[in-house]
Motif scaffolding. Structure first.
Motif, PDB file in Angstrom:
ATOM      1  N   LYS A  99       0.848  -1.190   0.000  1.00 21.20           N
ATOM      2  CA  LYS A  99       0.000   0.000   0.000  1.00 21.20           C
ATOM      3  C   LYS A  99       0.888   1.246   0.000  1.00 21.20           C
ATOM      4  O   LYS A  99       1.895   1.288   0.705  1.00 21.20           O
ATOM      5  N   THR A 102      -0.493   7.742   1.971  1.00 25.10           N
ATOM      6  CA  THR A 102      -1.506   8.686   1.491  1.00 25.10           C
ATOM      7  C   THR A 102      -1.484   9.972   2.302  1.00 25.10           C
ATOM      8  O   THR A 102      -1.008  10.014   3.438  1.00 25.10           O
ATOM      9  N   SER A 103      -2.036  11.025   1.698  1.00 29.31           N
ATOM     10  CA  SER A 103      -2.156  12.318   2.359  1.00 29.31           C
ATOM     11  C   SER A 103      -3.433  12.363   3.194  1.00 29.31           C
ATOM     12  O   SER A 103      -4.333  11.523   3.043  1.00 29.31           O
ATOM     13  N   THR A 105      -6.930  14.381   4.062  1.00 29.65           N
ATOM     14  CA  THR A 105      -7.871  15.225   3.334  1.00 29.65           C
ATOM     15  C   THR A 105      -8.991  15.675   4.258  1.00 29.65           C
ATOM     16  O   THR A 105      -9.617  14.850   4.938  1.00 29.65           O
ATOM     17  N   THR A 192      -5.879  19.279   1.339  1.00 31.39           N
ATOM     18  CA  THR A 192      -5.089  18.041   1.255  1.00 31.39           C
ATOM     19  C   THR A 192      -3.644  18.335   1.640  1.00 31.39           C
ATOM     20  O   THR A 192      -3.030  19.269   1.115  1.00 31.39           O
ATOM     21  N   THR A 196       2.605  12.929   3.714  1.00 27.02           N
ATOM     22  CA  THR A 196       1.850  11.684   3.777  1.00 27.02           C
ATOM     23  C   THR A 196       2.154  10.971   5.085  1.00 27.02           C
ATOM     24  O   THR A 196       3.011  11.381   5.862  1.00 27.02           O
ATOM     25  N   GLU A 233     -11.657  11.370   6.386  1.00 26.84           N
ATOM     26  CA  GLU A 233     -10.406  11.071   5.699  1.00 26.84           C
ATOM     27  C   GLU A 233      -9.257  11.962   6.178  1.00 26.84           C
ATOM     28  O   GLU A 233      -8.189  11.972   5.572  1.00 26.84           O
ATOM     29  N   GLY A 236      -3.682  10.758   7.251  1.00 26.24           N
ATOM     30  CA  GLY A 236      -2.932  10.032   6.236  1.00 26.24           C
ATOM     31  C   GLY A 236      -2.627   8.617   6.690  1.00 26.24           C
ATOM     32  O   GLY A 236      -2.793   8.260   7.865  1.00 26.24           O
ATOM     33  N   GLU A 237      -2.144   7.818   5.755  1.00 27.95           N
ATOM     34  CA  GLU A 237      -1.765   6.442   6.077  1.00 27.95           C
ATOM     35  C   GLU A 237      -0.336   6.185   5.617  1.00 27.95           C
ATOM     36  O   GLU A 237       0.132   6.757   4.625  1.00 27.95           O
ATOM     37  N   ASN A 253       6.254   8.113   0.570  1.00 23.69           N
ATOM     38  CA  ASN A 253       6.498   7.175  -0.519  1.00 23.69           C
ATOM     39  C   ASN A 253       7.922   7.300  -1.072  1.00 23.69           C
ATOM     40  O   ASN A 253       8.335   6.499  -1.904  1.00 23.69           O
TER      41      ASN A 253
END
Length: 507
Positions: A99, A102-103, A105, A192, A196, A233, A236-237, A253
């Motif tokens: 995976k 992610t950011s 949001t 956003t 991340t 949301e 982040g993840e 990332n």
């Protein structure tokens, strides 16, 4: 204005002009020597520029980074991109991406919640920047935005002339949060984070006193009630991946893996292989470029040392140029300038020093201690020190013993004999540049005190002295001819009087 020859009938102007041509031969001789000295100085400066480029390259060749470059390759560049550095550790890494990171949001309420952010913004600005009872207005409103859940806030200054779009633009440019307004759709604003991972979270600071911008603008509906944020949301993840069988996570990332920069682009069904190895091509290309630049430099200097000298083709004076076409002048000056540095002892010495620096062994090294051991050798004596590369032998040396090749160029010993080739060359070229600068100076100096520039100034002083003498000489010639004219006029006048007297006696 002078008019001569009335009494004598002679062309005094032409006679004086011809006499002055003879007188000017000395001036022309000094002028030609001055021009030749200027040409010689310019030739030295051109060579100095070429040597400076070679010395700068030799300096770069002293740096270990020129030989320790690594290259990294990914078996699946669509999912994982890699970039090696000098710190990269050679090896293989199998990476399976489950995976991506992610950011965070955060979405504001909009049309469906009866929230009109633009109308709220206009009302807030009119209220906040209105005059008080004493006629004063606030200079600005400071909105504090965080991309990491309030750990660190960045200030956004809002002034009275800002539009709603201006404020969103400031948020995007001055913080780590991008702001997008869906004006023609839902009427919502999407925030956003550019960061991340689990620490990414959009938040606005609550002011200690006064109005709350984010509350009044983004959450207030037409009834004056406040609608809650959509927090679903706003977190982040981390990226989830496996490196050589080790399950791990990364907030970004893009991360460092043993000196290599790894960027995750997509998840993978199977592991991708990252290969980090010695970049032989880069080191090879740098050494080859160094040899090519050296060969170009000595070819140019050797060309000047062997250039034919045409002693009969002296620099043209302005008067001589007037009688020639542009092409004739060009061809003449080609021969005039040729051979200015023929058999120059200083240039020969500089070349000899460079050849000695390249041809000598580096003492104190085990294994590789000379250029010939890595396939770099001189050719025939007629080539005057030109180097040739056996590319296969050089690649083999870089592959099997990169540390030895690096030491050959970069070694820094206690004595000159222990210095690496690049260090010896840098020192040798530097000494040559200093000698040329003493002889010819630099065009960048406002007042050049080099030997040739001083000589040029002496020629200019001699030319000024001769010019003054020529003015006096021309004046003397004219005075002499004028005196002659007056004497002739007086003689003709007396002759006429005697003729009249004799005619009267006969009559």
């Amino acid at each position: 204005m002078r008019i001569g020859g009335i009494a004598s009938g002679l062309d005094i102007d032409q006679i004086v002009s011809d006499l002055m041509k003879v007188e000017r031969t000395r001036l022309d001789s000094v002028y030609q020597k001055k021009v030749q000295t200027e040409w010689r100085r310019d030739e030295y400066r051109t060579i100095n520029t070429k040597l400076l480029s070679l010395r700068n390259f030799a300096f770069d060749m002293q740096l270990q980074s020129s030989y320790t470059a690594r290259k990294a390759e990914s078996s699946n560049s669509n999912a994982i991109s890699v970039s090696a550095s000098g710190r990269s550790q050679p090896g293989e890494y199998r990476i399976h991406v489950e995976k991506l990171a992610t950011s965070a949001t955060l979405i504001s309420p909009g049309n469906s919640d009866d929230v009109d952010v633009e109308a709220n913004f206009t009302a807030f600005m009119e209220s906040y920047f209105s005059e008080d009872a004493e006629g004063n207005r606030p200079a600005e409103y400071t909105l504090q935005v965080s991309a990491n859940g309030g750990t660190e806030y960045k200030d956004v200054s809002i002034v009275a002339t800002d539009t709603f779009e201006d404020v969103l633009r400031k948020i995007s440019s001055e913080t780590d949060v991008n702001a997008f307004y869906d004006k023609d759709g839902t009427g919502q604003v999407v925030f956003t984070t550019r960061t991340t991972g689990e620490s990414a979270k959009v938040s606005f600071a609550v002011p200690d006193s006064g109005p709350n911008f984010q509350k009044e603008v983004f959450r207030k509906n037409s009834s004056g009630d406040y609608v809650g944020w959509n927090w679903s949301e706003n977190r982040g993840e981390n990226a989830v991946l496996e490196i050589n069988g080790l399950s791990t996570e990364r907030e970004s990332n893009t991360f460092d893996l043993a000196g290599t920069t790894v960027t995750l682009l997509d998840s993978t069904e199977a592991a991708a292989t990252i290969t980090v190895s010695q970049d032989v091509d880069q080191a090879f290309d740098r050494i080859k470029k160094f040899v090519e630049l050296y060969n170009e430099t000595i070819d140019y200097i050797n060309g000047k040392l062997t250039e034919p000298l045409h002693r009969d083709y002296l620099p043209l004076t302005d008067e001589q140029k007037e009688a020639m076409s542009d092409r004739e002048i060009e061809l003449w000056e080609e021969k005039s300038k040729s051979g200015m540095l023929r058999n120059d002892s200083m240039l020969s010495g500089i070349l000899a020093d460079m050849r000695m620096a390249l041809g000598s062994s580096v003492e104190g090294l085990e294994g590789i201690s000379s250029l010939s051991q890595i396939g770099i050798k001189t050719g025939l004596w007629q080539e005057r020190g030109k180097l040739h590369i056996d590319e296969d032998e050089l690649r083999e040396a870089l592959t099997e013993n990169p540390e030895g090749v690096m030491a050959l160029f970069t070694n820094n010993g206690d004595s000159d004999k222990e210095l690496g080739i690049a260090r010896k060359m840098h020192n040798s070229i530097g000494a040559g540049i200093d000698r040329l600068a003493d002889r010819a100076g630099s065009a960048a100096n406002l007042y050049d005190q080099s030997f040739l520039s001083e000589e040029i100034r002496r020629y200019e002083e001699r030319m000024e002295t001769i010019e003054d003498r020529l003015v006096r000489t021309e004046e003397r010639y004219w005075n002499q001819f004028i005196a002659m004219e007056r004497a002739l006029e007086q003689m003709y006048s007396q002759s006429d009087w005697l003729t009249q007297q004799l005619a009267g006696l006969q009559g």
